[in-house]
Design a protein around this motif. Structure first.
Motif, PDB file in Angstrom:
ATOM      1  N   MET A   1      25.242  43.836  34.894  1.00  0.00           N
ATOM      2  CA  MET A   1      26.242  44.969  35.294  1.00  0.00           C
ATOM      3  C   MET A   1      27.538  44.586  35.465  1.00  0.00           C
ATOM      4  O   MET A   1      27.820  43.524  36.491  1.00  0.00           O
ATOM      5  CB  MET A   1      25.780  46.006  36.478  1.00  0.00           C
ATOM      6  CG  MET A   1      26.793  47.130  36.555  1.00  0.00           C
ATOM      7  SD  MET A   1      26.414  48.205  37.985  1.00  0.00           S
ATOM      8  CE  MET A   1      27.669  49.316  38.063  1.00  0.00           C
ATOM      9  N   ASP A   2      28.551  44.891  34.715  1.00  0.00           N
ATOM     10  CA  ASP A   2      29.930  44.851  35.022  1.00  0.00           C
ATOM     11  C   ASP A   2      30.567  45.738  36.224  1.00  0.00           C
ATOM     12  O   ASP A   2      30.589  46.735  36.067  1.00  0.00           O
ATOM     13  CB  ASP A   2      30.938  44.817  34.086  1.00  0.00           C
ATOM     14  CG  ASP A   2      32.370  44.660  34.032  1.00  0.00           C
ATOM     15  OD1 ASP A   2      32.634  44.036  35.226  1.00  0.00           O
ATOM     16  OD2 ASP A   2      33.331  44.987  33.193  1.00  0.00           O
ATOM     17  N   THR A   3      30.699  44.797  37.147  1.00  0.00           N
ATOM     18  CA  THR A   3      30.973  45.613  38.617  1.00  0.00           C
ATOM     19  C   THR A   3      32.735  45.606  38.640  1.00  0.00           C
ATOM     20  O   THR A   3      33.202  45.997  39.815  1.00  0.00           O
ATOM     21  CB  THR A   3      30.572  44.886  39.933  1.00  0.00           C
ATOM     22  OG1 THR A   3      30.940  43.333  39.882  1.00  0.00           O
ATOM     23  CG2 THR A   3      28.996  44.697  39.651  1.00  0.00           C
ATOM     24  N   SER A   4      33.464  45.051  37.899  1.00  0.00           N
ATOM     25  CA  SER A   4      35.063  45.143  38.005  1.00  0.00           C
ATOM     26  C   SER A   4      35.563  46.447  38.223  1.00  0.00           C
ATOM     27  O   SER A   4      36.592  46.659  38.877  1.00  0.00           O
ATOM     28  CB  SER A   4      35.604  44.367  36.905  1.00  0.00           C
ATOM     29  OG  SER A   4      35.183  44.950  35.624  1.00  0.00           O
TER      30      SER A   4
ATOM     31  N   LEU B   1      34.123  49.135  39.727  1.00  0.00           N
ATOM     32  CA  LEU B   1      33.535  49.734  40.887  1.00  0.00           C
ATOM     33  C   LEU B   1      34.509  49.574  42.116  1.00  0.00           C
ATOM     34  O   LEU B   1      35.131  48.442  42.318  1.00  0.00           O
ATOM     35  CB  LEU B   1      32.304  48.929  41.358  1.00  0.00           C
ATOM     36  CG  LEU B   1      31.191  49.270  40.318  1.00  0.00           C
ATOM     37  CD1 LEU B   1      29.837  48.511  40.872  1.00  0.00           C
ATOM     38  CD2 LEU B   1      30.763  50.937  40.051  1.00  0.00           C
TER      39      LEU B   1
END
Length: 209
Positions: A1-4, A6
């Motif tokens: 998952m790309d958490t950037s 969030l």
């Protein structure tokens, strides 16, 4: 998952007018009337400044009357539904003292001063904060009747629940003055009532339609 994308932090700050309003206030608020008079004043100005609803709170040393923090409702200013006046005042007092427990052994007895009985969210926030006294201008149906805000399903035995946890409740200080602040908000054509859903939100929508 790309958490950037969030979010990893959140926060709120008091509007500049609060500091200006408090500049002439003595550090010691000696009487219950002094404390409630200030929260009523802050609540009135908060809605006139369009920074939130007509609610304010203080954290005060019960024994000395020393003011530790002041908060106003910042839901509109912050975009955060949790930033009710009580949560703001308690959080600022905890930040100032560097302690999550405002009732820790060895510290002064602290109280939360509010211009009405807490809503269902702030009921819990006040109870778990560590304050030992809750000073209120009043309680009853006036907030919902005059403003359209949904205060939530409060327990009928809310006073007894605080008492069971060693938290003193004092009500009815400058009550009429507090009610007039709510009345003024409810009579505004542009008043924002930020109920997320439910009957109270529908009633507000139909009133403004």
């Amino acid at each position: 998952m790309d958490t950037s994308a969030l979010a990893t932090s959140f926060g709120a700050r008091l509007p500049d007018w609060v500091a200006a309003e408090l500049a002439g206030v003595p550090e010691v608020l000696a009487t219950d009337e002094d404390r409630i008079r200030l929260v009523n004043r802050l609540a009135e100005r908060n809605h006139r400044e369009n920074t939130g609803g007509p609610f304010a709170a203080l954290v005060v040393e019960s024994g000395t009357g020393r003011l530790l923090s002041a908060g106003v409702n910042l839901v509109l200013a912050s975009g955060l539904s949790s930033t009710h006046a009580e949560v703001v005042a308690l959080s600022l007092a905890q930040t100032r003292l560097g302690a999550w427990d405002l009732g820790a052994p060895g510290g002064p007895g602290l109280e939360l001063v509010v211009n009405w009985r807490p809503c269902v969210m702030c009921y819990g926030a006040a109870m778990w904060s560590g304050v030992r006294r809750l000073l209120l201008a009043g309680d009853g149906p006036e907030v919902e009747a005059l403003t359209g805000f949904d205060e939530g399903p409060m327990r009928e035995d809310w006073v007894e629940q605080f008492d069971a946890r060693g938290i003193e409740i004092v009500r009815g200080v400058l009550r009429d003055e507090a009610v007039e602040v709510f009345r003024a908000y409810g009579e505004r054509d542009d008043a924002v009532v930020y109920n997320a859903r439910g009957a109270a939100a529908e009633a507000t929508a139909s009133r403004s339609a």
